[in-house]
Design an enzyme around this catalytic site. Structure first.
Site, PDB file in Angstrom:
ATOM      1  N   LYS A 119      -1.138  -0.565   1.030  1.00 25.31           N
ATOM      2  CA  LYS A 119      -1.248   0.735   0.472  1.00 25.31           C
ATOM      3  C   LYS A 119      -2.699   0.834   0.239  1.00 25.31           C
ATOM      4  O   LYS A 119      -3.554   1.995   0.398  1.00 25.31           O
ATOM      5  CB  LYS A 119      -0.541   0.938  -1.146  1.00 25.31           C
ATOM      6  N   VAL A 146       4.542   2.558  -0.611  1.00 26.54           N
ATOM      7  CA  VAL A 146       4.716   3.046  -2.083  1.00 26.54           C
ATOM      8  C   VAL A 146       6.259   2.981  -2.498  1.00 26.54           C
ATOM      9  O   VAL A 146       7.242   2.913  -1.936  1.00 26.54           O
ATOM     10  CB  VAL A 146       4.503   4.652  -2.071  1.00 26.54           C
ATOM     11  N   GLY A 201       6.430 -12.538  -9.015  1.00 31.32           N
ATOM     12  CA  GLY A 201       5.840 -11.950  -7.737  1.00 31.32           C
ATOM     13  C   GLY A 201       5.928 -10.538  -7.637  1.00 31.32           C
ATOM     14  O   GLY A 201       5.883  -9.936  -6.691  1.00 31.32           O
ATOM     15  N   LYS A 219      -1.360   4.325  -4.549  1.00 28.30           N
ATOM     16  CA  LYS A 219      -0.164   4.815  -4.073  1.00 28.30           C
ATOM     17  C   LYS A 219       0.063   6.288  -3.955  1.00 28.30           C
ATOM     18  O   LYS A 219       0.452   7.139  -3.290  1.00 28.30           O
ATOM     19  CB  LYS A 219       0.968   4.047  -4.689  1.00 28.30           C
TER      20      LYS A 219
HETATM   21  N1  HSE Z   1       1.977  -4.840  -7.547  1.00 29.01           N
HETATM   22  C1  HSE Z   1       2.775  -3.954  -7.270  1.00 29.01           C
HETATM   23  C2  HSE Z   1       3.615  -3.337  -8.543  1.00 29.01           C
HETATM   24  C3  HSE Z   1       3.896  -4.211  -6.032  1.00 29.01           C
HETATM   25  O1  HSE Z   1       3.660  -4.005  -9.421  1.00 29.01           O
HETATM   26  O2  HSE Z   1       4.146  -2.371  -8.309  1.00 29.01           O
HETATM   27  C4  HSE Z   1       4.162  -3.097  -5.309  1.00 29.01           C
HETATM   28  O3  HSE Z   1       3.423  -2.336  -4.539  1.00 29.01           O
END
Ligand code: HSE
Length: 444
Positions: A119, A146, A201, A219
């Protein structure tokens, strides 16, 4: 239900083979590899297309991954994928701008089709990359960039192609939403909730992108380009994160009937577009208010479909892999059945002329003053707000401690951002105001 993935080694001569190279063997890369191997038969049975994972590239081939692949499938040499004569689709999963940009451009130039989840790269250089792909008649798909597993890009580009969009508003960062939810439900501290999101994660390698609203802004830039045909530069998107949201504001908002969410908002008024990311008070009965944890949601208003809500897991390896695999399959169809790449947005599409300046935006506000409990303080605050034409909708003092600092919580009617900022500057300088006033915008 636990699904065990096993590599299916049978060869089916009737199916048509597409060779895939993955660049980046991290959490998402290894998940995509695992699913390409484990679901190979499922893909073949459903589509007649044999998705063959040919090569995986990473600088680090020593760390243990969640998938076992033959040694010959691994390389440290990215050129073996970019220029590999047999590779049809390059899947870029290293993230960041450099060298991802060079990898994507070189892959397109060497005749590959590209799938990316990047993104940041698309928000910064999307237009250039899309033009390159178009010129070379190569496909570039980016569903995973996104809202993770939610097929929002396909829905905007294809499912709602005949619509004129009025607004696209979403919870686009799973990490921030997870943190706000944990703070609200469990009373967790900001730090503890962020740590948890990282361990699961969800967070970016640089989590400040998540909590400062930048990931949501990246995004939003992609969605605005697709929905409104406008390339919105990062400097034109106002981005404010959740770092200053405290559990007490979450509680006070609750008492007033609102939920605090980090929102990414793109709204048009005629040929003008508002593009901004900030925490917002949403009325509790709104569907977006009940989107919790790592879930993402995008609320769309458009002329034909009216109001639509898309909801699902916005981060995590499996939902993200689902989006990547969908892009790989889509491109494979196009390669095998001769569909040209097509444009992401044509240069003829001029729906939006300019981006509204944040200063000009009109909205309602939640204000939390930390003021000395003394006669006349509230009158002072109200006077200053009055000087800038800001009308108060309601006000409540949360504690009673004479001559001590107490929280005063206020909701205003619609006011212009510029006026509000000027008023707060003056209010924060009052001797009775002991901490910087918390400002959170309301969203209708
Ligand atoms: N770091 C991003 C989130 C991961 O927390 O939404 C997905 O783009």
């Amino acid at each position: 239900m636990k699904i065990v993935y096993e590599e299916d080694k049978r060869v089916d001569d009737m199916s048509q083979k597409i060779n895939i190279g993955i660049i980046g063997f991290g959490t998402i890369g290894s998940s995509v590899a695992k699913l390409l191997l484990g679901k190979r038969k499922l893909f073949r049975d459903r589509t007649g297309i044999d998705l063959n994972l040919s090569l995986i590239c990473d600088k680090d081939l020593r760390s243990k991954r969640d998938v076992k692949v033959p040694r010959k499938m691994l390389t440290k040499d990215v050129n073996k994928i970019i220029y590999g004569p047999d590779i049809d689709v390059v899947v870029e999963l290293i993230g960041g701008v450099h060298p991802a940009k060079e990898i994507v451009i070189k892959s397109l130039e060497s005749g590959k089709h590209v799938v990316t989840a990047n993104k940041l790269l698309l928000a910064m250089h999307g237009e250039e990359i899309f033009k390159k792909a178009e010129m070379l008649d190569r496909h570039i798909l980016f569903e995973a960039s996104v809202a993770g597993g939610v097929p929002i890009i396909k829905s905007i580009r294809e499912g709602m192609i005949s619509n004129t969009f009025y607004s696209i508003m979403g919870i686009l960062n799973g990490t921030s939403n997870y943190i706000l939810t944990q703070m609200s439900r469990e009373g967790s501290s900001f730090k503890a909730a962020l740590k948890e999101a990282q361990s699961k994660g969800y967070a970016e390698s640089n989590p400040s992108f998540d909590i400062k609203g930048l990931d949501s802004a990246h995004k939003l830039a992609i969605l605005s380009y697709l929905g409104f045909g406008k390339r919105v530069k990062m400097k034109d998107i106002y981005a404010e994160g959740i770092e200053n949201i405290s559990p007490v504001d979450i509680e006070y908002a609750k008492d007033l009937g609102y939920t605090i969410k980090l929102l990414a908002i793109a709204k048009r008024e005629g040929k003008e577009l508002t593009a901004k990311v900030h925490p917002a008070l949403l009325p509790n009965h709104y569907l977006l208010s009940s989107v919790s944890g790592v879930y993402n949601a995008i609320f769309i208003e458009a002329d034909l479909v009216g109001k639509q809500l898309f909801y699902g897991q916005g981060a995590g390896k499996q939902p993200t892999s689902s989006a990547i695999l969908s892009d790989i399959m889509d491109i494979s169809h196009s390669i095998l059945y001769g569909r040209k790449s097509g444009k992401v947005v044509t240069s003829k599409r001029v729906e939006i002329k300019n981006i509204k300046k944040m200063d000009e935006i009109i909205t309602r506000y939640y204000l939390h003053f930390s003021a000395i409990d003394r006669p006349g303080v509230l009158a002072n605050i109200a006077d200053i707000l009055g000087d800038y034409g800001i009308s108060i909708a309601s006000v409540v003092q949360k504690e009673r401690r004479e001559e001590h600092v107490v929280p005063i919580v206020m909701l205003t009617h619609d006011a212009k951002e510029k006026n509000m900022q000027m008023a707060l500057k003056r209010i924060n300088k009052l001797a009775a105001i002991k901490r910087k006033t918390v400002l959170i915008r309301l969203e209708k």
